[in-house]
Scaffold this active site. Sequence first.
Site, PDB file in Angstrom:
ATOM      1  N   ASP A   1      -4.508 -11.209  18.909  1.00 33.63           N
ATOM      2  CA  ASP A   1      -4.693 -12.260  19.910  1.00 33.63           C
ATOM      3  C   ASP A   1      -6.007 -11.956  20.626  1.00 33.63           C
ATOM      4  O   ASP A   1      -6.073 -11.013  21.419  1.00 33.63           O
ATOM      5  CB  ASP A   1      -3.497 -12.227  20.880  1.00 33.63           C
ATOM      6  CG  ASP A   1      -3.535 -13.352  21.909  1.00 33.63           C
ATOM      7  OD1 ASP A   1      -4.505 -14.124  21.922  1.00 33.63           O
ATOM      8  OD2 ASP A   1      -2.567 -13.433  22.701  1.00 33.63           O
TER       9      ASP A   1
ATOM     10  N   ASP B   1      -9.455 -17.524  21.890  1.00 32.05           N
ATOM     11  CA  ASP B   1      -8.014 -17.417  22.208  1.00 32.05           C
ATOM     12  C   ASP B   1      -7.278 -18.656  21.712  1.00 32.05           C
ATOM     13  O   ASP B   1      -7.195 -19.644  22.411  1.00 32.05           O
ATOM     14  CB  ASP B   1      -7.839 -17.247  23.716  1.00 32.05           C
ATOM     15  CG  ASP B   1      -6.383 -17.097  24.119  1.00 32.05           C
ATOM     16  OD1 ASP B   1      -5.548 -16.811  23.247  1.00 32.05           O
ATOM     17  OD2 ASP B   1      -6.092 -17.270  25.315  1.00 32.05           O
TER      18      ASP B   1
ATOM     19  N   GLU C   1       2.605 -19.870  22.455  1.00 32.15           N
ATOM     20  CA  GLU C   1       2.437 -18.561  23.112  1.00 32.15           C
ATOM     21  C   GLU C   1       2.002 -18.753  24.549  1.00 32.15           C
ATOM     22  O   GLU C   1       2.426 -18.030  25.448  1.00 32.15           O
ATOM     23  CB  GLU C   1       1.402 -17.717  22.345  1.00 32.15           C
ATOM     24  CG  GLU C   1       1.291 -16.273  22.828  1.00 32.15           C
ATOM     25  CD  GLU C   1       0.245 -16.055  23.914  1.00 32.15           C
ATOM     26  OE1 GLU C   1       0.124 -14.922  24.394  1.00 32.15           O
ATOM     27  OE2 GLU C   1      -0.447 -17.014  24.311  1.00 32.15           O
ATOM     28  N   GLU C   2       1.134 -19.744  24.751  1.00 31.09           N
ATOM     29  CA  GLU C   2       0.565 -19.943  26.088  1.00 31.09           C
ATOM     30  C   GLU C   2       1.606 -20.446  27.094  1.00 31.09           C
ATOM     31  O   GLU C   2       1.364 -20.450  28.293  1.00 31.09           O
ATOM     32  CB  GLU C   2      -0.622 -20.920  26.020  1.00 31.09           C
ATOM     33  CG  GLU C   2      -1.770 -20.452  25.132  1.00 31.09           C
ATOM     34  CD  GLU C   2      -2.563 -19.295  25.716  1.00 31.09           C
ATOM     35  OE1 GLU C   2      -2.173 -18.749  26.767  1.00 31.09           O
ATOM     36  OE2 GLU C   2      -3.582 -18.937  25.099  1.00 31.09           O
TER      37      GLU C   2
ATOM     38  N   ASP D   1     -15.625  -9.431  12.728  1.00 32.13           N
ATOM     39  CA  ASP D   1     -15.655  -8.819  11.406  1.00 32.13           C
ATOM     40  C   ASP D   1     -14.993  -7.442  11.425  1.00 32.13           C
ATOM     41  O   ASP D   1     -14.201  -7.095  10.542  1.00 32.13           O
ATOM     42  CB  ASP D   1     -17.100  -8.713  10.924  1.00 32.13           C
ATOM     43  CG  ASP D   1     -17.198  -8.451   9.427  1.00 32.13           C
ATOM     44  OD1 ASP D   1     -16.178  -8.569   8.721  1.00 32.13           O
ATOM     45  OD2 ASP D   1     -18.314  -8.118   8.959  1.00 32.13           O
TER      46      ASP D   1
ATOM     47  N   HIS E   1      -1.013 -16.073  17.641  1.00 30.66           N
ATOM     48  CA  HIS E   1      -0.620 -17.394  18.132  1.00 30.66           C
ATOM     49  C   HIS E   1      -1.699 -18.405  17.784  1.00 30.66           C
ATOM     50  O   HIS E   1      -2.900 -18.124  17.827  1.00 30.66           O
ATOM     51  CB  HIS E   1      -0.255 -17.385  19.608  1.00 30.66           C
ATOM     52  CG  HIS E   1      -1.370 -17.301  20.602  1.00 30.66           C
ATOM     53  ND1 HIS E   1      -2.050 -18.412  21.058  1.00 30.66           N
ATOM     54  CD2 HIS E   1      -1.904 -16.257  21.263  1.00 30.66           C
ATOM     55  CE1 HIS E   1      -2.947 -18.038  21.962  1.00 30.66           C
ATOM     56  NE2 HIS E   1      -2.891 -16.737  22.102  1.00 30.66           N
TER      57      HIS E   1
ATOM     58  N   ASP F   1     -11.523  -6.670   9.338  1.00 31.28           N
ATOM     59  CA  ASP F   1     -11.479  -5.582   8.363  1.00 31.28           C
ATOM     60  C   ASP F   1     -10.381  -4.579   8.721  1.00 31.28           C
ATOM     61  O   ASP F   1      -9.754  -3.983   7.827  1.00 31.28           O
ATOM     62  CB  ASP F   1     -12.843  -4.900   8.247  1.00 31.28           C
ATOM     63  CG  ASP F   1     -13.854  -5.771   7.504  1.00 31.28           C
ATOM     64  OD1 ASP F   1     -13.456  -6.772   6.874  1.00 31.28           O
ATOM     65  OD2 ASP F   1     -15.070  -5.454   7.555  1.00 31.28           O
TER      66      ASP F   1
ATOM     67  N   ASP G   1     -12.790  -5.657   2.145  1.00 27.74           N
ATOM     68  CA  ASP G   1     -13.771  -6.212   3.091  1.00 27.74           C
ATOM     69  C   ASP G   1     -13.369  -7.664   3.315  1.00 27.74           C
ATOM     70  O   ASP G   1     -13.606  -8.523   2.467  1.00 27.74           O
ATOM     71  CB  ASP G   1     -15.187  -6.108   2.494  1.00 27.74           C
ATOM     72  CG  ASP G   1     -16.248  -6.751   3.378  1.00 27.74           C
ATOM     73  OD1 ASP G   1     -15.915  -7.180   4.507  1.00 27.74           O
ATOM     74  OD2 ASP G   1     -17.410  -6.829   2.927  1.00 27.74           O
ATOM     75  N   ILE G   2     -12.706  -7.918   4.442  1.00 19.31           N
ATOM     76  CA  ILE G   2     -12.277  -9.292   4.728  1.00 19.31           C
ATOM     77  C   ILE G   2     -13.498 -10.090   5.162  1.00 19.31           C
ATOM     78  O   ILE G   2     -14.276  -9.652   6.021  1.00 19.31           O
ATOM     79  CB  ILE G   2     -11.181  -9.291   5.813  1.00 19.31           C
ATOM     80  CG1 ILE G   2      -9.998  -8.389   5.393  1.00 19.31           C
ATOM     81  CG2 ILE G   2     -10.705 -10.721   6.078  1.00 19.31           C
ATOM     82  CD1 ILE G   2      -9.304  -8.779   4.108  1.00 19.31           C
TER      83      ILE G   2
END
Length: 427
Positions: free
Chosen positions: A193, A130, A164-165, A297, A118, A301, A36-37
Amino acid sequence: MRRSLSAAALAAALAAGALVVPGSSSFASTEVVDPDISVTNAKAHLDQFQTIATNNGGNRYTGRPGYKASADWVKAKLDAAGYTTTLQQFNTSAGTSYNVIAEWPFGDANHVVMAGSHLDSVSSGPGINDNGTGSAGVLETALAYAASGQTPRNRLRFGFWGAEELGLLGSKYYVNGLPAAERDKIELYLNFDMIGSPNPGYFVYNDNPAGNGARDDLTTYFTSKSIQTEYIDVQGRSDHAAFRSLGIATAGTFTGAEGTKTSAQATKWGGTAGQAYDPCYHRSCDTITNLNLTALDRNIDAIGHMIWNYAQKDYGSGPPPGGSNLLVNPGFESGAVNWTGTSGVVPTARPSRPAPGPGRRGCRVTAAPAPRTPVSRWRSRPRRRRPRCRSGSGSTPPRQPRRRSTTRSRCRWSTAVRRRRWRRTRT
Ligand code: PHE
Ligand code: CA
Ligand code: ZN
Ligand code: ZN
């Protein structure tokens, strides 16, 4: 080099669901209990990204101090957890950028399982959804894995990409800088992402020509949590494309950007039909309030599920087959034209595997293939005509030294093509 578990580490392992119990699974002869992160911890990381942006002109853009501060902070967290980290510097038109690479220094280095995100924002805002969300999720999963006290079967590596952008610059720089032998050891790259969009969808990447095993593990995971998913063809819009172009298996999740949620999606996912998944996409309002923490969440997970399980996946002995690499960039993030922003099931029909034949590494040369129609939408270039290299029976072929000869070998596929074929049965 298995480390013994102290009482404290055991407690952490229990909390993180790290115990490996005997049983059957598609990954190994042991069953891995999903972690469970902690979304509380991930939210704290997002608070930190917001603070960094606020203190640095409101963004975390390439070449600006908010980006370097983000990279330094992520690296310090991973260093403190025991990761072997690298700050990889490269130049862009907007200034210097950095990738943060973190490796858990245990497990078989011939089989590398990677996850990445990113770390840069656009210049107009702090980039909390983002891509603070992907970065916070990958970071928290890495920290939780370290705290779990496990020794993985495979080598875990986490990448936090710069620029990345500006066109996937950091991830491309990373893969371009890897010696061919190191590229060949990467079994899977998972990309995250935008995974906390305020009007979320639950999308799973479906542009994985090297194999859909990880995609299927993600969808099976979400289904087991009663979360309906849709496939999305992300094309070249995020960093997995740099890995995909080497023939490395990729997968990822996404909760949506500028696209509009349909009423059918609102029925199954909640939220507001007719509105963007993220109305603040690439805007100054992509702040710490631009989040759906339930979506975050659920997605972190899912990251935990994938990392815990692929850490233990049995890839056999020896690295994947190697060869000279052809890095062709199939796409780009800025101004991408071949992704429509819509979602839905993408056709995945591919030619069936041919019968095994004798020869080098299970390959044999046959007559030149008849021209084929494209089998997946991502491939914009016509398939090159090459001697046909048939893959083996599906069992692991023996490890072979790489051919460095410039003369035509009998199986002269690019690594991308060879690995795609090789992995179709493996991921
Ligand atoms: N990579 C895009 C961006 O950073 C967002 C995106 C992620 C789009 C995943 C599609 C799929 O702006
Ligand atoms: Ca959780
Ligand atoms: Zn973006
Ligand atoms: Zn992004």
